[in-house]
Design a protein around this motif. Structure first.
Motif, short mmCIF file in Angstrom:
data_model
loop_
_atom_site.label_atom_id
_atom_site.label_comp_id
_atom_site.label_asym_id
_atom_site.label_seq_id
_atom_site.Cartn_x
_atom_site.Cartn_y
_atom_site.Cartn_z
N PHE A 16 0.85 -1.18 0.00
CA PHE A 16 0.00 0.00 0.00
C PHE A 16 0.89 1.23 0.00
N VAL A 17 0.51 2.24 -0.77
CA VAL A 17 1.19 3.53 -0.76
C VAL A 17 0.16 4.59 -0.41
N SER A 34 3.58 -3.00 3.69
CA SER A 34 3.16 -4.25 3.05
C SER A 34 1.66 -4.46 3.16
N THR A 35 1.09 -5.09 2.15
CA THR A 35 -0.32 -5.47 2.17
C THR A 35 -0.48 -6.71 3.02
N THR A 41 -4.06 -3.89 7.71
CA THR A 41 -3.62 -2.93 6.69
C THR A 41 -4.37 -1.62 6.83
N MET A 42 -5.67 -1.69 7.01
CA MET A 42 -6.48 -0.47 7.06
C MET A 42 -6.22 0.33 8.33
N GLU A 43 -5.76 -0.32 9.37
CA GLU A 43 -5.36 0.42 10.57
C GLU A 43 -4.18 1.34 10.26
N GLN A 44 -3.25 0.85 9.45
CA GLN A 44 -2.10 1.68 9.07
C GLN A 44 -2.53 2.83 8.17
N VAL A 45 -3.49 2.57 7.29
CA VAL A 45 -4.03 3.64 6.44
C VAL A 45 -4.68 4.71 7.31
N ALA A 93 -14.98 0.57 4.87
CA ALA A 93 -13.88 0.61 5.84
C ALA A 93 -13.32 2.02 5.97
N VAL A 94 -13.18 2.73 4.86
CA VAL A 94 -12.64 4.09 4.91
C VAL A 94 -13.65 5.05 5.54
#
Length: 294
Positions: A16-17, A34-35, A41-45, A93-94
């Motif tokens: 993910f970027v 990393s995905t 992953t979405m927590e990091q986003v 999720a977002v």
């Protein structure tokens, strides 16, 4: 009056970027990770955009994904090879932590829009962007709109005419074997044939002639189906030597049938040497959806 800030989420199968840009579509902050499984992953986003808030978000994700905003499953990842992500709803999720406008599309559409806005296609009305890496995908733009009907295009899974020296290769596509472009021309197909990753092979290796033929077929199909002003190739497999071979093969396949500009200006490599076309495209799409919402 303070400048608006736009967010980009480029959701790839491997990484993910996340990035923040300004009204000039310049990158101000970015982070890559990393995905993993969706929740992690979405927590990091979420953490990234909590620290760097934005006014609107552009999301370009791996697919297949439902990008029809009128659909009951809008934003949902569909039959992805990444099993943990199948059925995951990106939009929902977002929206748990972001209340601003969101534009969701595929990662290759985001790259196409980056080229259309700030790259090789910024001075034309129509273009195709093709990524050739782990998979093959393409985004088509006509008059500032993505071409597509009920869903996004799946050009990488179009039927391919097998090269005479490649008829025994079984391909790598889990759905079509060696019958589609992704099965015979994506990065893993080169490694499966040779036992070596493409970037490690010399330019005179016979596999490049086969690869060039398939990319020329793809470019020709795109020309006769969409008549774009630019065909832009990007992704880890692409290099200028390969493009030179593909242009030569395009001339042979076309056989003088359809008119095209000078090939050096028609079939080109991405203007974004730092692989930021999707990020810039997401900024521009976020800017567009924010303007529409106001």
């Amino acid at each position: 009056m303070s400048q608006k800030r736009f967010g980009s989420i480029e959701a790839g199968g491997t990484k993910f970027v996340c990035a923040v840009g300004n009204e000039q579509l310049k990158i101000l902050e970015t982070n890559t990770f990393s995905t993993m499984e969706p929740r992690e992953t979405m927590e990091q986003v979420k953490d990234f955009f909590s620290y760097y808030p934005v006014d609107a978000l552009g999301i370009g994700t791996f697919g297949p994904v439902d990008i029809d905003s009128t659909s009951s499953t809008y934003g949902k990842i569909l039959a992805s090879p990444k099993k943990a992500w199948q059925g995951f709803n990106f939009i929902q999720a977002v929206k748990e932590w972001f209340s601003g406008p969101i534009f969701l599309t595929t990662d290759v559409n985001s790259s196409a829009y980056g080229e259309f806005t700030m790259g090789d296609a910024k001075n034309v009305n129509s273009c195709v962007y093709i990524t050739v890496g782990t998979g093959i995908g393409a985004g088509v733009i006509q008059n500032d709109q993505f071409v597509g009907g009920t869903t996004h295009l799946e050009i990488g899974h179009g039927y391919v005419h097998r090269h005479k020296n490649d008829v025994d290769f079984s391909g790598v596509c889990p759905y079509h074997g060696g019958s589609c472009f992704e099965g015979v021309a994506a990065g893993p197909s080169i490694e499966k044939r040779t036992g070596v990753r493409g970037e490690m092979l010399p330019q005179d290796h016979p596999v490049w002639s086969i690869e060039a033929n398939y990319l020329a077929q793809l470019a020709y199909n795109l020309r006769v189906n969409f008549a774009p002003e630019k065909i832009i190739f990007g992704g880890g497999v692409i290099n200028e030597g390969l493009m030179e071979l593909a242009r030569e093969q395009f001339v042979m396949i076309n056989a003088g049938y359809v008119s095209v500009p000078e090939l050096d200006d028609f079939i080109v490599t991405s203007a974004f040497q730092d692989n930021t076309s999707a990020t810039v495209g997401n900024f521009a799409l976020a800017q567009k959806v924010l303007t529409k919402s106001n």
